[in-house]
Structures are given as structure tokens and as C-alpha cells.
Design a protein around this motif. Structure first.
Motif, PDB file in Angstrom:
ATOM      1  N   ILE A  93      87.571  -3.861 141.226  1.00 13.92           N
ATOM      2  CA  ILE A  93      86.242  -3.332 141.539  1.00 13.92           C
ATOM      3  C   ILE A  93      85.971  -3.555 143.022  1.00 13.92           C
ATOM      4  CG2 ILE A  93      83.777  -3.603 141.066  1.00 13.92           C
ATOM      5  CD1 ILE A  93      84.485  -4.712 138.401  1.00 13.92           C
ATOM      6  N   ALA A  94      85.347  -2.565 143.649  1.00 13.92           N
ATOM      7  CA  ALA A  94      85.002  -2.700 145.080  1.00 13.92           C
ATOM      8  C   ALA A  94      84.152  -3.943 145.298  1.00 13.92           C
ATOM      9  CB  ALA A  94      84.218  -1.470 145.530  1.00 13.92           C
ATOM     10  N   SER A  95      84.369  -4.554 146.440  1.00 15.72           N
ATOM     11  CA  SER A  95      83.605  -5.750 146.772  1.00 15.72           C
ATOM     12  C   SER A  95      83.360  -5.716 148.275  1.00 15.72           C
ATOM     13  CB  SER A  95      84.416  -6.981 146.361  1.00 15.72           C
ATOM     14  OG  SER A  95      83.721  -8.156 146.682  1.00 15.72           O
ATOM     15  N   ASP A  96      82.200  -5.214 148.666  1.00 18.23           N
ATOM     16  CA  ASP A  96      81.890  -5.081 150.094  1.00 18.23           C
ATOM     17  C   ASP A  96      81.651  -6.447 150.731  1.00 18.23           C
ATOM     18  OD1 ASP A  96      82.064  -2.364 149.766  1.00 18.23           O
ATOM     19  OD2 ASP A  96      79.910  -2.120 149.396  1.00 18.23           O
ATOM     20  N   TYR A  97      81.224  -7.383 149.938  1.00 16.48           N
ATOM     21  CA  TYR A  97      81.004  -8.752 150.409  1.00 16.48           C
ATOM     22  C   TYR A  97      80.915  -9.656 149.186  1.00 16.48           C
ATOM     23  CZ  TYR A  97      76.302  -6.967 149.391  1.00 16.48           C
ATOM     24  OH  TYR A  97      75.237  -6.358 148.781  1.00 16.48           O
ATOM     25  N   LYS A  98      81.097 -10.947 149.445  1.00 20.05           N
ATOM     26  CA  LYS A  98      80.969 -11.943 148.372  1.00 20.05           C
ATOM     27  C   LYS A  98      80.194 -13.122 148.943  1.00 20.05           C
ATOM     28  CE  LYS A  98      85.498 -11.030 146.199  1.00 20.05           C
ATOM     29  NZ  LYS A  98      86.120 -10.137 147.184  1.00 20.05           N
ATOM     30  N   TRP A 111      85.800 -20.434 135.849  1.00 15.77           N
ATOM     31  CA  TRP A 111      85.165 -19.132 136.084  1.00 15.77           C
ATOM     32  C   TRP A 111      84.323 -19.205 137.348  1.00 15.77           C
ATOM     33  CZ3 TRP A 111      86.219 -14.861 133.214  1.00 15.77           C
ATOM     34  CH2 TRP A 111      86.879 -15.075 131.988  1.00 15.77           C
ATOM     35  N   ILE A 112      84.459 -18.180 138.169  1.00 18.07           N
ATOM     36  CA  ILE A 112      83.673 -18.085 139.396  1.00 18.07           C
ATOM     37  C   ILE A 112      82.679 -16.940 139.218  1.00 18.07           C
ATOM     38  CG2 ILE A 112      83.830 -18.028 141.935  1.00 18.07           C
ATOM     39  CD1 ILE A 112      86.024 -19.829 140.523  1.00 18.07           C
ATOM     40  N   THR A 113      81.436 -17.168 139.534  1.00 14.13           N
ATOM     41  CA  THR A 113      80.479 -16.064 139.641  1.00 14.13           C
ATOM     42  C   THR A 113      79.987 -16.051 141.081  1.00 14.13           C
ATOM     43  OG1 THR A 113      78.721 -17.533 138.861  1.00 14.13           O
ATOM     44  CG2 THR A 113      79.714 -16.077 137.233  1.00 14.13           C
ATOM     45  N   THR A 122      75.270  -7.500 143.210  1.00  9.95           N
ATOM     46  CA  THR A 122      75.209  -7.742 141.768  1.00  9.95           C
ATOM     47  C   THR A 122      76.076  -8.969 141.489  1.00  9.95           C
ATOM     48  OG1 THR A 122      75.415  -6.821 139.553  1.00  9.95           O
ATOM     49  CG2 THR A 122      77.055  -6.092 141.195  1.00  9.95           C
ATOM     50  N   ILE A 123      76.343  -9.254 140.201  1.00  6.14           N
ATOM     51  CA  ILE A 123      77.061 -10.491 139.887  1.00  6.14           C
ATOM     52  C   ILE A 123      78.535 -10.186 139.628  1.00  6.14           C
ATOM     53  CG2 ILE A 123      77.163 -12.535 138.413  1.00  6.14           C
ATOM     54  CD1 ILE A 123      74.543 -12.206 140.065  1.00  6.14           C
ATOM     55  N   GLY A 124      79.418 -10.721 140.476  1.00  4.75           N
ATOM     56  CA  GLY A 124      80.854 -10.629 140.276  1.00  4.75           C
ATOM     57  C   GLY A 124      81.338 -11.812 139.442  1.00  4.75           C
ATOM     58  N   ILE A 125      82.436 -11.590 138.722  1.00  2.58           N
ATOM     59  CA  ILE A 125      83.021 -12.646 137.890  1.00  2.58           C
ATOM     60  C   ILE A 125      84.532 -12.667 138.110  1.00  2.58           C
ATOM     61  CG2 ILE A 125      83.369 -13.514 135.528  1.00  2.58           C
ATOM     62  CD1 ILE A 125      80.978 -11.953 134.612  1.00  2.58           C
ATOM     63  N   ALA A 126      85.096 -13.854 138.228  1.00  5.22           N
ATOM     64  CA  ALA A 126      86.554 -13.993 138.294  1.00  5.22           C
ATOM     65  C   ALA A 126      86.937 -15.298 137.597  1.00  5.22           C
ATOM     66  CB  ALA A 126      87.035 -14.017 139.737  1.00  5.22           C
ATOM     67  N   LYS A 132      94.374 -21.062 143.161  1.00  3.19           N
ATOM     68  CA  LYS A 132      95.290 -20.357 144.066  1.00  3.19           C
ATOM     69  C   LYS A 132      95.278 -18.865 143.735  1.00  3.19           C
ATOM     70  CE  LYS A 132      98.411 -24.185 145.029  1.00  3.19           C
ATOM     71  NZ  LYS A 132      98.586 -25.148 143.912  1.00  3.19           N
ATOM     72  N   GLU A 133      95.433 -18.556 142.449  1.00  4.92           N
ATOM     73  CA  GLU A 133      95.381 -17.165 142.015  1.00  4.92           C
ATOM     74  C   GLU A 133      94.048 -16.929 141.308  1.00  4.92           C
ATOM     75  OE1 GLU A 133      99.582 -15.283 141.138  1.00  4.92           O
ATOM     76  OE2 GLU A 133      98.988 -16.735 139.598  1.00  4.92           O
ATOM     77  N   PHE A 134      93.392 -15.850 141.704  1.00  2.00           N
ATOM     78  CA  PHE A 134      92.068 -15.527 141.146  1.00  2.00           C
ATOM     79  C   PHE A 134      92.103 -14.119 140.556  1.00  2.00           C
ATOM     80  CE2 PHE A 134      89.357 -18.981 142.766  1.00  2.00           C
ATOM     81  CZ  PHE A 134      90.210 -19.569 143.675  1.00  2.00           C
ATOM     82  N   PHE A 135      91.464 -13.935 139.407  1.00  4.59           N
ATOM     83  CA  PHE A 135      91.508 -12.667 138.689  1.00  4.59           C
ATOM     84  C   PHE A 135      90.079 -12.135 138.525  1.00  4.59           C
ATOM     85  CE2 PHE A 135      95.176 -15.181 137.723  1.00  4.59           C
ATOM     86  CZ  PHE A 135      96.224 -14.272 137.850  1.00  4.59           C
ATOM     87  N   GLN A 136      89.832 -11.004 139.168  1.00  7.54           N
ATOM     88  CA  GLN A 136      88.463 -10.468 139.174  1.00  7.54           C
ATOM     89  C   GLN A 136      88.205  -9.616 137.937  1.00  7.54           C
ATOM     90  OE1 GLN A 136      87.225  -8.713 142.867  1.00  7.54           O
ATOM     91  NE2 GLN A 136      85.318  -7.907 141.989  1.00  7.54           N
ATOM     92  N   CYS A 137      87.065  -9.831 137.316  1.00  6.65           N
ATOM     93  CA  CYS A 137      86.692  -9.148 136.074  1.00  6.65           C
ATOM     94  C   CYS A 137      85.583  -8.139 136.355  1.00  6.65           C
ATOM     95  CB  CYS A 137      86.253 -10.179 135.046  1.00  6.65           C
ATOM     96  SG  CYS A 137      87.572 -11.346 134.651  1.00  6.65           S
ATOM     97  N   GLU A 138      85.096  -7.535 135.287  1.00  3.33           N
ATOM     98  CA  GLU A 138      83.962  -6.622 135.427  1.00  3.33           C
ATOM     99  C   GLU A 138      82.785  -7.349 136.060  1.00  3.33           C
ATOM    100  OE1 GLU A 138      83.038  -3.513 134.963  1.00  3.33           O
ATOM    101  OE2 GLU A 138      85.039  -2.883 134.340  1.00  3.33           O
ATOM    102  N   ASN A 139      82.018  -6.641 136.876  1.00  2.00           N
ATOM    103  CA  ASN A 139      80.718  -7.166 137.269  1.00  2.00           C
ATOM    104  C   ASN A 139      79.888  -7.359 135.997  1.00  2.00           C
ATOM    105  OD1 ASN A 139      81.183  -7.043 140.060  1.00  2.00           O
ATOM    106  ND2 ASN A 139      80.497  -4.911 140.159  1.00  2.00           N
ATOM    107  N   ALA A 140      79.047  -8.386 136.014  1.00  2.27           N
ATOM    108  CA  ALA A 140      78.242  -8.633 134.812  1.00  2.27           C
ATOM    109  C   ALA A 140      77.157  -7.577 134.622  1.00  2.27           C
ATOM    110  CB  ALA A 140      77.609 -10.018 134.887  1.00  2.27           C
ATOM    111  N   PHE A 141      76.560  -7.152 135.742  1.00  5.58           N
ATOM    112  CA  PHE A 141      75.362  -6.309 135.635  1.00  5.58           C
ATOM    113  C   PHE A 141      75.420  -5.157 136.616  1.00  5.58           C
ATOM    114  CE2 PHE A 141      74.043 -10.820 134.986  1.00  5.58           C
ATOM    115  CZ  PHE A 141      73.984 -10.756 133.603  1.00  5.58           C
ATOM    116  N   LEU A 142      74.489  -4.219 136.440  1.00  4.74           N
ATOM    117  CA  LEU A 142      74.244  -3.201 137.458  1.00  4.74           C
ATOM    118  C   LEU A 142      73.618  -3.888 138.668  1.00  4.74           C
ATOM    119  CD1 LEU A 142      72.518  -0.561 135.181  1.00  4.74           C
ATOM    120  CD2 LEU A 142      74.749  -0.297 136.278  1.00  4.74           C
TER     121      LEU A 142
END
Ligand code: BMA
Length: 322
Positions: A93-98, A111-113, A122-126, A132-142
């Protein structure tokens, strides 16, 4: 060997419920070569020491999150490169900033939010097993949403997350909601938890509030530190309060501090890129020893630490509840 959390006793002569670490700030703005500022960041016990996810804004003021490690929770070694995400439970998923990460251990992984830039915040989840290795999941919300904080265990069989629906700017409103998910992908059952207060009741939290630290289970329920904001003639001022949420139904607020526990009052909280900000994102606690250490961003510039006795914070919150 038992791992000690960072700790200092209450300073002599102080009657405050919480007190600051004498060597604050623990992370300075230039702790890595690229950073303009390092603040609103999260830490968690990991192996024999601690791991963390840090918000570092670079000198172009691009916001990103960086992993770091520490033996004692005070002296941190932060990676010089930001976290690179791989595909988690969906396509990338695009991530313009975190920014403003939180870290929670649930069952078998960390888990990282964070606040993820996807057509607005919005809320990102990984997840990660090793920082060391991080896996990005669906954003939680709109969009738009900020301050997503996961509970450290499932509640009634589902993952649970606090969040704060917002707007695309420096949101002048904001209440805390809870949402549930069977799988960390689909979120629903959104319920109101707590709201900004009427001005005349407790003005430090009358403009907006946001969940801060991962809730800690105590005998009274989930203890959670949050930020409360007042809009003054000089801009927003962010202070720290505590809430105790019902163990089984955490949308029920049992107690919530009417007076703040900490408000910007020392130089690194009053002076910085954004003055007058205390922004809690994590705790380390030793329940048996009755100790808790709160990590907070100060003035959007550095990371600082405050301490308290869990039993005293709970007693204060009950005796001074809204
Ligand atoms: C909020 C977020 C936080 C920041 C705070 C104060 O809207 O951007 O990251 O600490 O404002 O500037």
C-alpha cells in the motif's frame, strides 16, 4: 536474570503522581545523522533488552519510522535507515509518510501501528518477529485517522484497536473510538470510547484527545495514557492523562483523570519545533514492582521519560475522575 525497566525514585520533596527522568531527554534530535528531530516513538521488551520504533523526521522534514535497540531502555542505538516494508496480508500500500508509531506484542509477533500517509493520514499496520524484517498489512481505516493503538491481547476473540478519526490538517476536534478485527485486515464494530471534555470540566483536554500508550492490564482494568489538547491563544497545548477502561468491554471508561498527570513545564517540552507538546506513545512496566515508565515525545523534537507507581496512578485516577 530479571530485566530492570528504566527507573528513578520520586524526587525528594515532590508530591506529584508522576515525575520526569532527571537525564531527559533520553533521545536527542540529532541522534542519527539524517534527523531533524526524533520524538513520538514506541519501545517494547525484546530478547534480553528492548527494541523500539522511532519517528525520525529528516532534514527535508520527511516523516518516517526507524527501528532501534537498547540494553537498558535509556541508551538507544537507532538504525540510520528507515524501516523497509515488505508485503504482509495484502499488496503493498502507498505510504507517503509514516509517523507516531506504537508497538504491541500479540501472541507470536510484534505489531506496529502508525499514522500512514495514504491520500491523507490513516492507520497503517505492520508486523515483525525480529525488528529487521517488517510486513505491511492493510490500513485499518479510511483516511482520516490518527493515533491507532492496539490492545496487547484479543478481546472476546478479536483484535482491538483504539483510534482517533480526524481530518487532513491540524485537527481541531477528536474523540477516541475502538474497533475490532477477526484477522488484522477487516475492521468494524466501531464504538465510541471517550470524548474531549466540556471546557468548564477539564479544559486541558477540551479540544481533542488521542490514545497514547498500549493499554496495560491491571486489577482495575486497562490502564492507558492519552494526550489531551487545549486550543490556547498561542496554539495547541498537549498534556498527559490516564484512563482505566473496563477489562472485558474496553469501550466503557471506568475512570479518567480530570487533572492532567503531566503538562509541558520543562524546557524540552516548552521549546522545540512545536512548543508545548507531551505526546505519550509507550510504557514499560514492572507490575510486581509497581513501576511504570512512560515514553513521550517532547515538543515534537526529542524523546523523554517519566515514571510513576502503578498503584498510585490508579488511585489518583479513581479519586480524581471526570
Ligand atoms: C499531531 C501529530 C503529532 C504531533 C502533534 C503536535 O497532529 O502531528 O505527531 O506531535 O500534532 O504537533
Amino acid at each position: 536474570m530479571k530485566k530492570e525497566i528504566p527507573w528513578q525514585e520520586r524526587p525528594k520533596g515532590s508530591t506529584d503522581v508522576m515525575w520526569r527522568y532527571s537525564e531527559n531527554p533520553i533521545i536527542k534530535r540529532d541522534a542519527i545523522p539524517s534527523s531533524n528531530s526524533i520524538f513520538n516513538s514506541a519501545v517494547i521488551p525484546y530478547k534480553d533488552g528492548y527494541a523500539g520504533v522511532f519517528r525520525c523526521d529528516n532534514k527535508a522534514i520527511q516523516m518516517n519510522i526507524f527501528a532501534g535497540f537498547s540494553d537498558d531502555g535509556i541508551n538507544w542505538s537507532i538504525n540510520h535507515d528507515p524501516i523497509i516494508m515488505q508485503e504482509g496480508n495484502t499488496e503493498m500500500i502507498a505510504s507517503d509518510y509514516k509517523y507516531d508509531p506504537r508497538v504491541t506484542f500479540i501472541e507470536d509477533r510484534y505489531w506496529i501501528t502508525w499514522c500512514n500517509g495514504y491520500h491523507g493520514p490513516t492507520i497503517g499496520i505492520a508486523y515483525t518477529y525480529d525488528f529487521k524484517e517488517f510486513f505491511q498489512c492493510e490500513n485499518a481505516f479510511l483516511p482520516f485517522n490518527r493515533n491507532g493503538v492496539l490492545f496487547p491481547e484479543k478481546i472476546n476473540g478479536k483484535y482491538a484497536m483504539l483510534s482517533r478519526p480526524s481530518d487532513n490538517g491540524h485537527t481541531p476536534f477528536g474523540d477516541i473510538f475502538i474497533s475490532y478485527s477477526p484477522d488484522m485486515k477487516y475492521w468494524g464494530e466501531h464504538r465510541s470510547v471517550m470524548k474531549a471534555t466540556p471546557f468548564e470540566d477539564s479544559a486541558w483536554q477540551c479540544t481533542k484527545i488521542g490514545a497514547g500508550s498500549v493499554p496495560v492490564l491491571t486489577e482495575e482494568g486497562w490502564l492507558m495514557f492519552y494526550h489531551g489538547v487545549i486550543h490556547t491563544c498561542n496554539g495547541f497545548r498537549y498534556a498527559l492523562g490516564a484512563a482505566i477502561l473496563d477489562k472485558k468491554s474496553p469501550d466503557i471508561v471506568k475512570y479518567r483523570t480530570k487533572p492532567y498527570l503531566l503538562t509541558p513545564s520543562v524546557v524540552y517540552e516548552l521549546v522545540g519545533d512545536v512548543p508545548n507538546v507531551i505526546f505519550p506513545c509507550a510504557t514499560l512496566q514492572d507490575i510486581k514492582e509497581d513501576k511504570i515508565a512512560v515514553y513521550y515525545g517532547a515538543a515534537d523534537t526529542v524523546v523523554a521519560l517519566a515514571f510513576g507507581r502503578i498503584s498510585e496512578i490508579i488511585a489518583f485516577t479513581k479519586e480524581n475522575t471526570l
